[in-house]
Design an enzyme around this catalytic site. Structure first.
Site, PDB file in Angstrom:
ATOM      1  N   PHE A   2       0.875  -1.173   0.000  1.00 48.82           N
ATOM      2  CA  PHE A   2       0.000   0.000   0.000  1.00 48.82           C
ATOM      3  C   PHE A   2       0.913   1.224   0.000  1.00 48.82           C
ATOM      4  O   PHE A   2       1.600   1.487   0.996  1.00 48.82           O
ATOM      5  CB  PHE A   2      -0.869  -0.060   1.263  1.00 48.82           C
ATOM      6  CG  PHE A   2      -1.871   1.043   1.401  1.00 48.82           C
ATOM      7  CD1 PHE A   2      -2.850   1.245   0.442  1.00 48.82           C
ATOM      8  CD2 PHE A   2      -1.853   1.872   2.510  1.00 48.82           C
ATOM      9  CE1 PHE A   2      -3.793   2.259   0.589  1.00 48.82           C
ATOM     10  CE2 PHE A   2      -2.787   2.880   2.670  1.00 48.82           C
ATOM     11  CZ  PHE A   2      -3.754   3.075   1.694  1.00 48.82           C
TER      12      PHE A   2
ATOM     13  N   ARG B 104      -6.259  -0.873  10.349  1.00 51.52           N
ATOM     14  CA  ARG B 104      -6.070  -0.620  11.795  1.00 51.52           C
ATOM     15  C   ARG B 104      -6.565  -1.797  12.639  1.00 51.52           C
ATOM     16  O   ARG B 104      -6.047  -2.039  13.736  1.00 51.52           O
ATOM     17  CB  ARG B 104      -6.737   0.716  12.161  1.00 51.52           C
ATOM     18  CG  ARG B 104      -5.904   1.874  11.635  1.00 51.52           C
ATOM     19  CD  ARG B 104      -6.570   3.216  11.635  1.00 51.52           C
ATOM     20  NE  ARG B 104      -5.679   4.168  10.948  1.00 51.52           N
ATOM     21  CZ  ARG B 104      -6.039   5.359  10.495  1.00 51.52           C
ATOM     22  NH1 ARG B 104      -7.283   5.772  10.650  1.00 51.52           N
ATOM     23  NH2 ARG B 104      -5.167   6.141   9.877  1.00 51.52           N
TER      24      ARG B 104
ATOM     25  N   ILE C  49      10.434  -7.649  34.127  1.00 49.14           N
ATOM     26  CA  ILE C  49      10.364  -8.915  34.865  1.00 49.14           C
ATOM     27  C   ILE C  49      11.586  -9.790  34.554  1.00 49.14           C
ATOM     28  O   ILE C  49      12.119 -10.468  35.425  1.00 49.14           O
ATOM     29  CB  ILE C  49       9.037  -9.653  34.539  1.00 49.14           C
ATOM     30  CG1 ILE C  49       7.859  -8.900  35.185  1.00 49.14           C
ATOM     31  CG2 ILE C  49       9.077 -11.112  35.002  1.00 49.14           C
ATOM     32  CD1 ILE C  49       6.486  -9.373  34.748  1.00 49.14           C
TER      33      ILE C  49
ATOM     34  N   GLU D  55       0.280   2.926  10.258  1.00 48.69           N
ATOM     35  CA  GLU D  55      -1.173   2.932  10.000  1.00 48.69           C
ATOM     36  C   GLU D  55      -1.880   3.966  10.891  1.00 48.69           C
ATOM     37  O   GLU D  55      -3.018   3.760  11.329  1.00 48.69           O
ATOM     38  CB  GLU D  55      -1.763   1.532  10.117  1.00 48.69           C
ATOM     39  CG  GLU D  55      -1.056   0.609   9.137  1.00 48.69           C
ATOM     40  CD  GLU D  55      -1.901  -0.458   8.512  1.00 48.69           C
ATOM     41  OE1 GLU D  55      -3.132  -0.406   8.621  1.00 48.69           O
ATOM     42  OE2 GLU D  55      -1.293  -1.356   7.891  1.00 48.69           O
TER      43      GLU D  55
ATOM     44  N   SER E 115      -0.638   7.085  17.368  1.00 51.84           N
ATOM     45  CA  SER E 115      -1.658   7.183  18.433  1.00 51.84           C
ATOM     46  C   SER E 115      -2.331   8.551  18.396  1.00 51.84           C
ATOM     47  O   SER E 115      -3.534   8.677  18.670  1.00 51.84           O
ATOM     48  CB  SER E 115      -1.007   6.970  19.806  1.00 51.84           C
ATOM     49  OG  SER E 115      -0.664   5.616  19.961  1.00 51.84           O
TER      50      SER E 115
HETATM   51  N1  CAA Z   1     -13.649   6.572   5.598  1.00 54.75           N
HETATM   52  C1  CAA Z   1     -14.207   7.229   4.542  1.00 54.75           C
HETATM   53  N2  CAA Z   1     -14.003   8.545   4.327  1.00 54.75           N
HETATM   54  C2  CAA Z   1     -13.233   9.215   5.201  1.00 54.75           C
HETATM   55  C3  CAA Z   1     -12.637   8.594   6.324  1.00 54.75           C
HETATM   56  C4  CAA Z   1     -12.883   7.211   6.509  1.00 54.75           C
HETATM   57  N3  CAA Z   1     -12.329   6.558   7.544  1.00 54.75           N
HETATM   58  N4  CAA Z   1     -11.924   9.498   7.005  1.00 54.75           N
HETATM   59  C5  CAA Z   1     -12.072  10.678   6.366  1.00 54.75           C
HETATM   60  N5  CAA Z   1     -12.856  10.503   5.279  1.00 54.75           N
HETATM   61  C6  CAA Z   1     -13.316  11.521   4.314  1.00 54.75           C
HETATM   62  C7  CAA Z   1     -14.035  12.632   5.062  1.00 54.75           C
HETATM   63  O1  CAA Z   1     -15.407  12.327   5.210  1.00 54.75           O
HETATM   64  C8  CAA Z   1     -13.809  13.809   4.164  1.00 54.75           C
HETATM   65  O2  CAA Z   1     -14.742  13.744   3.076  1.00 54.75           O
HETATM   66  P1  CAA Z   1     -15.552  15.065   2.577  1.00 54.75           P
HETATM   67  O3  CAA Z   1     -14.487  16.053   2.213  1.00 54.75           O
HETATM   68  O4  CAA Z   1     -16.333  14.568   1.433  1.00 54.75           O
HETATM   69  O5  CAA Z   1     -16.358  15.527   3.740  1.00 54.75           O
HETATM   70  C9  CAA Z   1     -12.425  13.562   3.578  1.00 54.75           C
HETATM   71  O6  CAA Z   1     -12.177  12.144   3.729  1.00 54.75           O
HETATM   72  C10 CAA Z   1     -11.340  14.337   4.295  1.00 54.75           C
HETATM   73  O7  CAA Z   1     -11.389  13.994   5.673  1.00 54.75           O
HETATM   74  P2  CAA Z   1     -10.676  14.858   6.796  1.00 54.75           P
HETATM   75  O8  CAA Z   1     -10.915  16.318   6.527  1.00 54.75           O
HETATM   76  O9  CAA Z   1     -11.080  14.308   8.116  1.00 54.75           O
HETATM   77  O10 CAA Z   1      -9.140  14.555   6.527  1.00 54.75           O
HETATM   78  P3  CAA Z   1      -7.843  15.077   7.290  1.00 54.75           P
HETATM   79  O11 CAA Z   1      -6.874  15.583   6.308  1.00 54.75           O
HETATM   80  O12 CAA Z   1      -8.209  15.979   8.423  1.00 54.75           O
HETATM   81  O13 CAA Z   1      -7.167  13.720   7.841  1.00 54.75           O
HETATM   82  C11 CAA Z   1      -6.682  11.927   9.332  1.00 54.75           C
HETATM   83  C12 CAA Z   1      -7.736  12.922   8.792  1.00 54.75           C
HETATM   84  C13 CAA Z   1      -7.482  10.935  10.158  1.00 54.75           C
HETATM   85  C14 CAA Z   1      -5.647  12.604  10.216  1.00 54.75           C
HETATM   86  C15 CAA Z   1      -5.979  11.183   8.168  1.00 54.75           C
HETATM   87  O14 CAA Z   1      -5.165  12.049   7.434  1.00 54.75           O
HETATM   88  C16 CAA Z   1      -5.145  10.005   8.616  1.00 54.75           C
HETATM   89  O15 CAA Z   1      -5.658   8.922   8.871  1.00 54.75           O
HETATM   90  N6  CAA Z   1      -3.778  10.169   8.709  1.00 54.75           N
HETATM   91  C17 CAA Z   1      -2.877   9.071   9.007  1.00 54.75           C
HETATM   92  C18 CAA Z   1      -2.393   8.413   7.758  1.00 54.75           C
HETATM   93  C19 CAA Z   1      -1.931   6.997   7.999  1.00 54.75           C
HETATM   94  O16 CAA Z   1      -2.524   6.250   8.767  1.00 54.75           O
HETATM   95  N7  CAA Z   1      -0.886   6.594   7.295  1.00 54.75           N
HETATM   96  C20 CAA Z   1      -0.442   5.252   7.388  1.00 54.75           C
HETATM   97  C21 CAA Z   1       0.320   4.877   6.152  1.00 54.75           C
HETATM   98  S1  CAA Z   1       0.074   3.245   5.600  1.00 54.75           S
HETATM   99  C22 CAA Z   1       0.921   2.233   6.637  1.00 54.75           C
HETATM  100  O17 CAA Z   1       1.470   2.614   7.637  1.00 54.75           O
HETATM  101  C23 CAA Z   1       0.862   0.821   6.218  1.00 54.75           C
HETATM  102  C24 CAA Z   1       2.019   0.010   6.587  1.00 54.75           C
HETATM  103  O18 CAA Z   1       2.967  -0.047   5.877  1.00 54.75           O
HETATM  104  C25 CAA Z   1       1.976  -0.853   7.789  1.00 54.75           C
END
Ligand code: CAA
Length: 379
Positions: A122, A242, A336, A362, A365
């Site tokens: 991904f 997650r 421990i 992913e 926290s």
């Molecule tokens: N499902 C569907 N839609 C979603 C959603 C979800 N869970 N979360 C947000 N959206 C939609 C919102 O509804 C919004 O839509 P509209 O504009 O139509 O209303 C749009 O997405 C934007 O949402 P936000 O304004 O809430 O977005 P944001 O920029 O504020 O970000 C965040 C929110 C939760 C911080 C997000 O950016 C996030 O999850 N960041 C972390 C990224 C991450 O987890 N990266 C991991 C990389 S992959 C990895 O680690 C894999 C690996 O190798 C192990």
């Protein structure tokens, strides 16, 4: 555990437990020491149907649902967190296809992943876009019936071994996160360069690499969903991912508890077993209590996914709690074990290093707290 799992789920849990004890536990420490990717184990896991557990049978998956998936992943992680993340990310890369893929895309791209013929990856994170993927810069420019993609990605789990990458890129310089789109990219795409392995603190048997994309051409048929759907596709995939990391962390926590119970009943100081000291017994009680809570939260999120209800909040709560629990459990387990726990002779040293990343990838926290607080404060 009293959570009402079905007979089938229990059977899968026991089957994976047996497999883990026989095939993974004996080699996990050495794979970690050598930084050796567990290719042979993954082949056997594929034969057991563990690489596409939530994929419908018509696309080659085991179709056993998210609860069984979580239970299986917990077992694998209790022996080897590296193997668990490889499995989790392959399952994660099937999710966007399942939810946003056309029938043709599902039939073409899912079977090799679900059957374990090859791994998935991904590709979202970039050097300047980690917690804030909406600011990513990799650019996909449409030219006739294809896109030309240029940019770079970092920290791509499975990157050196994956056959398929689900990649998120910007299809317009305007529009912020609403201008992101998702693409399916085979490893053989000309211009896709896989960088060197990161030298990580833990998860030494897993692969984490940077990617460079130089004039990579992908057809319109390789775009998932519509232009502009990329951010939502990524968020939806991460909701499922997650649950995977919460399961991995729960497995690590279980291993910390198991090792602590064993050691505290073997090791004597001041003429008595460690376990007979209240200070140690209470650490074990706290580990068991928090582990149980993490397991229940994780299974609840998985169950909600299975019911096809929204589970964004539940997945973030589970990931937040389970990952922080795993770190506390690893700290106590090492405490421990005393000085011995600080050496590679004991499994807790590996558990301590492997637990650390679970509060980072992913979504950190802090990101989980953003998700949960927004859900609570909405309306
Ligand atoms: N499902 C569907 N839609 C979603 C959603 C979800 N869970 N979360 C947000 N959206 C939609 C919102 O509804 C919004 O839509 P509209 O504009 O139509 O209303 C749009 O997405 C934007 O949402 P936000 O304004 O809430 O977005 P944001 O920029 O504020 O970000 C965040 C929110 C939760 C911080 C997000 O950016 C996030 O999850 N960041 C972390 C990224 C991450 O987890 N990266 C991991 C990389 S992959 C990895 O680690 C894999 C690996 O190798 C192990």
């Amino acid at each position: 555990m009293a959570w009402p799992i079905t007979d089938e789920q229990r059977m899968i849990q026991l089957m994976v437990r047996e497999f883990t004890r026989k095939e993974i536990e004996p080699v996990a420490a050495e794979n970690d020491r050598q930084g050796r990717f567990p290719a042979g184990i993954l082949e056997k896991m594929a034969e057991l149907g563990l690489m596409g557990m939530m994929v419908p049978a018509q696309y080659g998956g085991a179709e056993v649902g998210a609860v069984s998936y979580s239970l299986a992943l917990q077992e694998i992680a209790s022996a080897c967190a590296s193997t668990a993340v490889i499995m989790s990310v392959t399952n994660l890369s099937c999710e966007p296809l399942l939810q946003y893929g056309s029938e043709e895309q599902k039939s073409h791209w899912l079977p090799p992943l679900a059957s374990g013929e090859g791994l998935g990856a991904f590709a979202l994170t970039e050097p300047e876009a980690g917690s804030d993927p909406g600011s990513l810069r990799t650019l996909a420019v449409k030219a006739g019936d294809s896109y030309r993609i240029n940019g770079s990605k970092v920290f791509i789990t499975n990157g050196a071994h994956a056959i398929t990458f689900v990649l998120v890129a910007r299809t317009s310089q305007e529009g912020g996160k609403k201008a992101l789109s998702a693409f399916l990219m085979p490893r053989t795409t000309p211009g896709l360069e896989i960088g060197p392995e990161e030298e990580k603190m833990g998860l030494h048997a897993s692969s984490t690499v940077p990617l460079t994309l130089e004039e990579c051409s992908v057809s319109l048929e390789q775009r998932l969903g519509q232009e502009g759907d990329g951010f939502k596709i990524a968020m939806t995939a991460l909701d499922g991912g997650r649950i995977g990391i919460a399961s991995q962390a729960t497995g690590i926590g279980q291993a910390c508890l198991d090792e602590s119970v064993r050691y505290s009943k073997e090791r004597k100081q001041f003429g008595r077993f460690l376990a007979s000291n209240q200070a140690i017994a209470w650490m074990i009680a706290d580990m068991a209590t928090e582990l149980e809570a993490a397991r229940l939260l994780t299974l609840q999120a998985a169950y909600q996914k299975e019911l096809k209800q929204s589970f964004t909040r539940e997945a973030s709560i589970a990931k937040l709690y389970a990952s922080e629990m795993a770190n506390r459990a690893a700290y106590s387990a090492l405490q421990i074990h005393g000085g011995y726990g600080y050496t590679r002779h004991y499994k807790v040293e590996r558990l301590y290093r492997d637990a650390r990343v679970t509060t980072l990838y992913e979504g950190t926290s802090e990101v989980q707290r953003i998700v949960v607080s927004r859900e609570e404060l909405r309306g």
